[in-house]
Every structure is written in structure tokens, then in C-alpha cells.
Enzyme design. Structure first.
Site, short mmCIF file in Angstrom:
data_model
loop_
_atom_site.label_atom_id
_atom_site.label_comp_id
_atom_site.label_asym_id
_atom_site.label_seq_id
_atom_site.Cartn_x
_atom_site.Cartn_y
_atom_site.Cartn_z
N LYS A 122 40.84 39.82 36.50
CA LYS A 122 41.11 40.46 37.79
C LYS A 122 40.40 41.81 37.92
O LYS A 122 39.77 42.10 38.94
CB LYS A 122 42.61 40.67 37.97
CG LYS A 122 43.43 39.41 38.16
CD LYS A 122 44.88 39.73 38.50
CE LYS A 122 45.64 40.42 37.38
NZ LYS A 122 45.86 39.56 36.22
N THR A 123 40.52 42.64 36.89
CA THR A 123 39.98 43.99 36.99
C THR A 123 38.46 43.97 37.15
O THR A 123 37.90 44.61 38.04
CB THR A 123 40.38 44.82 35.76
OG1 THR A 123 41.81 44.94 35.72
CG2 THR A 123 39.78 46.21 35.83
N GLU A 167 43.04 44.41 43.37
CA GLU A 167 43.45 43.65 42.19
C GLU A 167 44.90 43.25 42.41
O GLU A 167 45.80 44.09 42.40
CB GLU A 167 43.30 44.49 40.93
CG GLU A 167 43.73 43.75 39.68
CD GLU A 167 43.50 44.53 38.39
OE1 GLU A 167 44.12 44.16 37.38
OE2 GLU A 167 42.72 45.50 38.40
#
Length: 462
Positions: A122-123, A167
Site C-alpha cells: 500500500k505505502t 493509503e
């Protein structure tokens, strides 16, 4: 949260309980960009909170009812108990109170949003996507779980453009509050079972996320993860797939330093991308970012230029030091799949040896994923485990420790040591030119990485 929204002009002062965390500090940065007065409290100072303080936020260490005296709204992280004195004071005063997810939704849902969700990636996917939009001059807003050098070294911003990159964390069902224009699903496998309770409940949350996407939303999803594919196929509109067999896929992967060269097949034709970071998992993150940014109207040439100039994200294979030929990298990996991916990635950097230092996050996760961890460290020459990190109030103690995991690992050179000092002494005593030290785990292991960085400069050439 009450009907009063955090973006309303009458909300001039917002107090953030737990402001030092990555997610909450990003909200604080966004609110400062909007001209709000921001105050906040946490049990200890963090670099993110310190940065907010330098921008004018009023930061307090510890918790006290007096801290919310003149706040128009109080928001808090999910880690804050209802008994917190600031929350109690806000309830008594009748001040609006909101969760992190509610505050983020108020910032995000009225924009052209790109929400990145999934068990892994995600990041980096969020950071890459925001970097591409920023490089194209679209001035995106963003809320990301790490500081991103290519975005000014911050984790949150409200900018002038129409797009916002988020995110979208699944923990605490936070991602169910968001209504994106583009949704990205990077991966799906068992995680956060301390919250979800079962894999079925976790999958159900992702199904709900897909089912409640707005009617005009486009879904981007990884095709070669069977569990994720089943979830993504629920989407009522066309899905843009990435990964093997997908609309965006890697035809050739050629390892190199600092990262591989990718021959990519996409809907608009072939692309060649030279990544600035190693790892096949980062190649997949890149595909997701390319797909998402294309849906924001960017052409591939613009996107590739920004990706090749990307400078990474905090604690994502972050190079912390290179002293006397000894490289120290720090990474957030805390799941067996992430550990494998990070170790595979650093092997591409041609080290003489890989020394893996790992701190498990949560006793419950260690127990639930115990068998998956057993072969996760195969690309390391030496494995040293720190004590399990279990944040106060996060879980009930259970009878498991890092020594149990070290003893069971399928690895000839694995050991659990009782302190950061012991680990640092062991590593620095034996490290030599060509070694790569990979420090993995939650942010609680950063002090150990700091000690290794300081000590590596004192290691005599061997």
C-alpha cells in the site's frame, strides 16, 4: 463523528489524540495546509509530531483533559482507549469527536480519490502514484503511511489539484469509510487477524469495500492472487488487472543496481522502466501505480519519468548507511510474505552476506502466521530475532516469544537475542566489507537501526 465535518469553516481548531503516529500526523499536516489550528498529544515525541510542531502545531507529551479546552473538534486513532482523559473531556464538553477513518473520509471523499488497499504494497504504491501525479504537475493531495522524499519528505498534504491519493488501511475497517474514483487492491492474504478474528471476516471486509464502490469507480487489482481475484470479480464494472496475465504485466525482469529494468506490456503499448529500488514486489507496485495514474489521465512517458526519479519511502528498503562497505537498510516488513520479498530484493544488490534482523509485531500475529514464517528467511545468511513488539493495550498476552520462532525456523544460523544492545554488538563485531544488514519490523526497531548506523562508521576495515 457528528454532522459537523472537519472541513467546515467553523471548525478552526482540531485536536488530535495520538498525533505522533504515521496516519494521525498525516492528517495533522493536511489540516495545517488547510489553515486550521492543530494541536495534539501523544505518549512520546515522534519525528512526524516534531515536524508538525515546527509548522506551528501545539504538541503535548502525555494526555490531559486541559489540552482540548479550546478545540472545535477532537479526532483520535483507534489505539486510543475511550477512557483517555482528552476524549472524556471532549464528551463532557459536547465537542465533536471523530475517528481517524472519519476524519480521512471527510478530507478524501469529496475529491477525485485514488485509494490503495491490500495486505502488502500500500505505502509504496500510494507513494509512487502520488509521485507520478505530482511529477505531471497535477498538484495532488495525499495521505500516506510514510514520509516520501519525492513528495517533499512528508506523509500528508492538501494541495491545489483535484486528485487525492490515499493509503487505505483495512485495519479497524477504516477503508470502508472511503469513496474513491479509483480503487487499487494490491494483495490479499491473512493478516490483522487480531482485529478481524478470522480469514473469512477479513475477506468479507474486502468484499464490502468492493461492493460499496461508487457506481463510476474503476477497480485496479492484482490478477495472480486467487483470493484477491475472487474479491475483485465482484465489481460491477470492468476491472483493470495487473500482474501475470493482466492488462499491465511484466514481460521481462532484469535485476540491476539500484533496481531492475522492466519490460512492461500495458494497454497503450510496451514500456521500459528502470526502477530505482530492487525487488519483484516493487515491480508489481509499479504496475499498480502505472495503472492508477493512467486512469487519472497521465500518459506513460510522464509516468515513467517520475517513477525513475522516485526516491523511495521511509522504512521501505530505506538505505540508512553505507560505511566501510557495510550497507544498512531498514524495512517495515512484518508479515512472512513481506519478509521473503524484502530478502529477495536485497539479494539483487549483490551483497557478500545478508544479515537479517527481524522484530515480530504482535504475539498474536506471530502465533497465527508461525508456520508461514518458518521458511521466510531463506535468503539470509544470518538471522537475529528481537523480542516481539506488542503495543500496550493492543492484545492479550499469550505464551509465545521470539526464541520459539528462532528455534523452529528452517535456517542453519538463526538466533533470538534478548536486547537491541546484544543484537547490535553481535552484528557490529562480525560485519565486514560487502555485508548487507537488513533491519525489518515495526517502527519500534528503528532505535536498533539507529545504533547500527552509528556503530557501522566505527567498524574497522576488515
Amino acid at each position: 463523528m457528528t454532522s459537523l465535518q472537519i472541513t467546515d469553516p467553523v471548525v478552526r481548531h482540531v485536536h488530535i489524540v495520538g498525533i505522533g503516529g504515521k496516519g494521525m500526523s498525516a492528517i495533522g499536516a493536511a489540516l495545517l495546509d488547510m489553515g486550521k489550528t492543530v494541536s495534539g498529544s501523544d505518549l512520546e515525541q515522534s519525528p512526524q509530531a516534531e515536524r508538525l510542531g515546527s509548522r506551528g502545531a501545539r504538541i503535548k507529551i502525555g494526555h490531559c483533559a486541559d489540552y482540548i479546552a479550546d478545540a472545535d473538534m477532537v479526532i483520535h486513532s483507534s489505539a486510543i482507549p475511550p477512557t483517555n482523559p482528552e476524549l472524556a473531556a471532549a464528551r463532557a464538553a459536547g465537542a465533536p469527536i471523530g475517528t481517524r477513518a472519519e476524519a480521512v473520509a471527510a478530507l478524501f471523499n469529496d475529491r477525485r480519490g485514488i485509494a490503495v488497499a491490500g495486505t502488502h504494497g500500500k505505502t509504496t504504491t500510494s507513494a509512487l502514484t502520488a509521485t507520478v501525479l505530482h511529477g505531471a504537475g497535477l498538484a495532488p493531495s495525499f495521505l500516506i503511511g510514510a514520509d516520501v522524499p519525492s513528495l517533499g519528505g512528508v506523509n500528508g498534504r492538501i494541495d491545489t489539484g483535484a486528485w487525492m491519493v490515499l493509503e487505505a488501511d483495512e485495519f479497524d475497517d477504516a477503508f470502508l469509510f472511503y469513496r474513491p474514483r479509483v480503487a487499487v487492491l494490491t494483495h490479499l492474504e491473512p493478516d490483522h487477524l487480531d482485529y478481524f478474528g478470522s480469514v473469512a471476516r477479513m475477506v468479507a471486509a474486502f468484499e464490502t469495500f468492493v461492493d460499496q464502490l461508487p457506481g463510476d469507480a474503476t477497480l485496479v487489482a492484482r490478477r495472480d492472487v486467487a483470493l484477491l481475484r475472487r474479491v475483485a470479480e465482484r465489481h460491477s464494472r470492468e476491472v483493470i488487472w495487473f500482474g501475470p496475465g493482466g492488462d499491465w504485466r511484466i514481460e521481462h525482469y532484469r535485476p540491476g543496481i539500484p533496481g531492475p529494468t522492466l519490460d512492461i506490456s500495458g494497454p497503450r503499448g510496451p514500456l521500459v522502466v528502470k526502477l530505482p529500488m530492487p525487488g519483484r514486489h516493487n515491480a508489481l507496485n509499479t504496475l499498480a501505480a502505472l495503472a492508477a495514474s493512467s486512469l487519472a489521465g497521465l500518459n506513460s512517458t510522464e509516468a515513467v519519468r517520475s517513477i525513475e526519479a522516485y526516491q523511495g519511502a521511509e522504512r521501505r528498503l530505506q538505505l540508512r548507511a553505507n560505511a566501510h562497505g557495510i550497507r544498512i537498510l531498514e524495512d517495515y516488513a512484518h508479515h512472512p510474505t513481506a519478509v521473503r520479498a524484502s530478502l529477495q530484493a536485497v539479494r539483487e544488490l549483490n551483497p557478500r552476506r545478508v544479515i537479517a534482523i527481524y522484530q515480530p509485531l504482535l504475539q498474536s500475529r506471530t502465533r497465527e502466521l508461525f508456520d508461514d514464517f518458518l521458511d521466510a528467511f531463506g535468503n539470509a545468511d544470518q538471522v537475529l530475532l528481537a523480542d516481539i513488539h506488542s503495543p500496550p493495550g493492543r492484545e492479550e498476552p499469550i505464551d509465545i516469544c521470539s526464541a520459539d520462532l528462532a528455534e523452529a525456523l528452517i535456517h542453519p544460523n538463526a538466533e533470538a537475542l534478548s536486547s537491541f544492545d546484544a543484537i547490535a554488538d553481535r552484528v557490529l563485531t562480525g560485519a565486514t566489507d560487502g555485508d548487507l544488514i537488513l533491519v525489518m519490523g515495526p517502527e519500534s526497531i528503528t532505535p536498533l537501526a539507529n545504533r547500527l548506523v552509528a556503530g557501522a562508521s566505527q567498524v574497522p576495515a576488515r
